[in-house]
Scaffold this motif. Structure first.
Motif, PDB file in Angstrom:
ATOM      1  N   ILE A 105     -33.327 -11.440  -7.349  1.00  0.00           N
ATOM      2  CA  ILE A 105     -32.638 -12.154  -8.419  1.00  0.00           C
ATOM      3  C   ILE A 105     -33.334 -11.893  -9.745  1.00  0.00           C
ATOM      4  O   ILE A 105     -32.672 -11.680 -10.774  1.00  0.00           O
ATOM      5  CB  ILE A 105     -32.579 -13.669  -8.103  1.00  0.00           C
ATOM      6  CG1 ILE A 105     -31.606 -13.917  -6.947  1.00  0.00           C
ATOM      7  CG2 ILE A 105     -32.171 -14.472  -9.332  1.00  0.00           C
ATOM      8  CD1 ILE A 105     -31.652 -15.322  -6.395  1.00  0.00           C
ATOM      9  N   GLN A 106     -34.662 -11.882  -9.728  1.00  0.00           N
ATOM     10  CA  GLN A 106     -35.418 -11.593 -10.956  1.00  0.00           C
ATOM     11  C   GLN A 106     -35.112 -10.184 -11.448  1.00  0.00           C
ATOM     12  O   GLN A 106     -34.927  -9.954 -12.643  1.00  0.00           O
ATOM     13  CB  GLN A 106     -36.927 -11.750 -10.703  1.00  0.00           C
ATOM     14  CG  GLN A 106     -37.776 -11.549 -11.933  1.00  0.00           C
ATOM     15  CD  GLN A 106     -37.589 -12.630 -12.971  1.00  0.00           C
ATOM     16  OE1 GLN A 106     -37.381 -13.777 -12.642  1.00  0.00           O
ATOM     17  NE2 GLN A 106     -37.656 -12.256 -14.225  1.00  0.00           N
ATOM     18  N   TYR A 107     -35.033  -9.222 -10.515  1.00  0.00           N
ATOM     19  CA  TYR A 107     -34.699  -7.847 -10.884  1.00  0.00           C
ATOM     20  C   TYR A 107     -33.300  -7.784 -11.493  1.00  0.00           C
ATOM     21  O   TYR A 107     -33.084  -7.152 -12.533  1.00  0.00           O
ATOM     22  CB  TYR A 107     -34.794  -6.931  -9.657  1.00  0.00           C
ATOM     23  CG  TYR A 107     -34.339  -5.535  -9.921  1.00  0.00           C
ATOM     24  CD1 TYR A 107     -35.142  -4.641 -10.607  1.00  0.00           C
ATOM     25  CD2 TYR A 107     -33.076  -5.095  -9.482  1.00  0.00           C
ATOM     26  CE1 TYR A 107     -34.726  -3.350 -10.867  1.00  0.00           C
ATOM     27  CE2 TYR A 107     -32.642  -3.817  -9.738  1.00  0.00           C
ATOM     28  CZ  TYR A 107     -33.470  -2.938 -10.421  1.00  0.00           C
ATOM     29  OH  TYR A 107     -33.047  -1.670 -10.679  1.00  0.00           O
ATOM     30  N   ARG A 108     -32.348  -8.466 -10.848  1.00  0.00           N
ATOM     31  CA  ARG A 108     -30.981  -8.491 -11.381  1.00  0.00           C
ATOM     32  C   ARG A 108     -30.947  -9.142 -12.760  1.00  0.00           C
ATOM     33  O   ARG A 108     -30.270  -8.656 -13.671  1.00  0.00           O
ATOM     34  CB  ARG A 108     -30.053  -9.256 -10.443  1.00  0.00           C
ATOM     35  CG  ARG A 108     -29.734  -8.529  -9.169  1.00  0.00           C
ATOM     36  CD  ARG A 108     -28.806  -9.346  -8.324  1.00  0.00           C
ATOM     37  NE  ARG A 108     -28.580  -8.741  -7.031  1.00  0.00           N
ATOM     38  CZ  ARG A 108     -27.939  -9.335  -6.041  1.00  0.00           C
ATOM     39  NH1 ARG A 108     -27.469 -10.552  -6.219  1.00  0.00           N
ATOM     40  NH2 ARG A 108     -27.771  -8.715  -4.894  1.00  0.00           N
ATOM     41  N   TYR A 109     -31.648 -10.243 -12.902  1.00  0.00           N
ATOM     42  CA  TYR A 109     -31.694 -10.933 -14.196  1.00  0.00           C
ATOM     43  C   TYR A 109     -32.258 -10.005 -15.258  1.00  0.00           C
ATOM     44  O   TYR A 109     -31.704  -9.920 -16.364  1.00  0.00           O
ATOM     45  CB  TYR A 109     -32.542 -12.204 -14.076  1.00  0.00           C
ATOM     46  CG  TYR A 109     -32.838 -12.832 -15.413  1.00  0.00           C
ATOM     47  CD1 TYR A 109     -31.879 -13.606 -16.059  1.00  0.00           C
ATOM     48  CD2 TYR A 109     -34.053 -12.625 -16.044  1.00  0.00           C
ATOM     49  CE1 TYR A 109     -32.135 -14.165 -17.298  1.00  0.00           C
ATOM     50  CE2 TYR A 109     -34.315 -13.180 -17.280  1.00  0.00           C
ATOM     51  CZ  TYR A 109     -33.364 -13.958 -17.900  1.00  0.00           C
ATOM     52  OH  TYR A 109     -33.622 -14.503 -19.124  1.00  0.00           O
ATOM     53  N   ASN A 110     -33.371  -9.338 -14.945  1.00  0.00           N
ATOM     54  CA  ASN A 110     -33.972  -8.425 -15.917  1.00  0.00           C
ATOM     55  C   ASN A 110     -33.014  -7.295 -16.273  1.00  0.00           C
ATOM     56  O   ASN A 110     -32.916  -6.902 -17.439  1.00  0.00           O
ATOM     57  CB  ASN A 110     -35.297  -7.865 -15.393  1.00  0.00           C
ATOM     58  CG  ASN A 110     -36.392  -8.905 -15.383  1.00  0.00           C
ATOM     59  OD1 ASN A 110     -36.322  -9.907 -16.059  1.00  0.00           O
ATOM     60  ND2 ASN A 110     -37.413  -8.661 -14.584  1.00  0.00           N
ATOM     61  N   SER A 111     -32.298  -6.758 -15.262  1.00  0.00           N
ATOM     62  CA  SER A 111     -31.324  -5.690 -15.530  1.00  0.00           C
ATOM     63  C   SER A 111     -30.199  -6.193 -16.426  1.00  0.00           C
ATOM     64  O   SER A 111     -29.805  -5.510 -17.380  1.00  0.00           O
ATOM     65  CB  SER A 111     -30.747  -5.171 -14.214  1.00  0.00           C
ATOM     66  OG  SER A 111     -31.735  -4.570 -13.434  1.00  0.00           O
ATOM     67  N   ILE A 112     -29.695  -7.377 -16.118  1.00  0.00           N
ATOM     68  CA  ILE A 112     -28.614  -7.947 -16.931  1.00  0.00           C
ATOM     69  C   ILE A 112     -29.122  -8.234 -18.341  1.00  0.00           C
ATOM     70  O   ILE A 112     -28.431  -7.967 -19.331  1.00  0.00           O
ATOM     71  CB  ILE A 112     -28.056  -9.226 -16.270  1.00  0.00           C
ATOM     72  CG1 ILE A 112     -27.288  -8.845 -14.994  1.00  0.00           C
ATOM     73  CG2 ILE A 112     -27.165 -10.004 -17.217  1.00  0.00           C
ATOM     74  CD1 ILE A 112     -26.879 -10.031 -14.147  1.00  0.00           C
TER      75      ILE A 112
END
Length: 164
Positions: free
Chosen positions: A98-105
Motif C-alpha cells: 500500500i505504501q508503494y502504491r501510495y508513493n507511486s500515485i
C-alpha cells in the motif's frame, strides 16, 4: 486423599507443597529415626506404608498430567504465536504494498500537476502570442482600410473635379 487438583505454579502453592512433601519425605526417609530410635548399619529401614505409596503415586500421576497439560498449552501457544507472526508478516507486506502504491500515485499526481502547470504556462504564452498577432493584423487591416479609403477619396475628388 489430601491432593485433589493439579498443582498451580505460583510461589505460595509451591511452598505449601514442598513443606508438605518435606514432612512426608522426612518421615519416609528417616524411618525409625523419626520415632526416636537410632538405626544401625545392619538394620533396614521399614518400608513406607502402602497408603503413602499410593498417595505418592497419585500425586506423581497428577503432576505428570499437569505437565502434559502445560506442554499441550505451550504447544498451542507456539502455534498461535506462529499464526500471529504470519499474520503480522502478511500485514507488513500489505502495508508495504500500500505504501508503494501510495508513493507511486503521489509521484504520478506530482508529475501530472507539473505537466498541468507547464501546459497552462504554454497556453498563456500562446494566448499572448495570438493577442499580439490579432492586434498587429487589426492594425495592419486598419491601415490598409485607411489607405483604401484615402485612395477612394482621392479618386472620388478627382472625378468630382472632372465633372465640374
Amino acid at each position: 486423599m489430601w491432593y485433589t487438583a493439579p498443582p498451580t505454579f505460583n510461589s505460595s502453592s509451591i511452598q505449601s507443597h514442598s513443606e508438605d512433601g518435606d514432612d512426608d519425605n522426612s518421615s519416609l526417609l528417616s524411618g525409625s529415626a523419626a520415632n526416636g530410635m537410632t538405626s544401625s548399619a545392619d538394620e533396614r529401614e521399614p518400608s513406607p506404608s502402602p497408603s503413602k505409596v499410593s498417595l505418592l503415586g497419585e500425586q506423581i500421576q497428577d503432576v505428570q498430567a499437569s505437565q502434559r497439560e502445560i506442554h499441550q498449552a505451550i504447544e498451542e501457544l507456539q502455534v498461535a504465536l506462529r499464526d500471529q507472526t504470519q499474520r503480522i508478516q502478511m500485514l507488513n507486506m500489505s502495508t508495504q504494498e500500500i505504501q508503494y502504491r501510495y508513493n507511486s500515485i503521489d509521484e504520478g499526481l506530482y508529475d501530472i500537476n507539473n505537466l498541468h502547470q507547464s501546459e497552462l504556462m504554454d497556453l498563456r504564452q500562446v494566448v499572448r502570442s495570438l493577442e499580439e498577432k490579432v492586434e498587429y493584423q487589426a492594425a495592419e487591416w486598419t491601415r490598409d482600410f485607411q489607405d483604401a479609403i484615402g485612395q477612394c477619396q482621392t479618386r472620388v475628388s478627382i472625378e468630382i473635379q472632372q465633372f465640374k
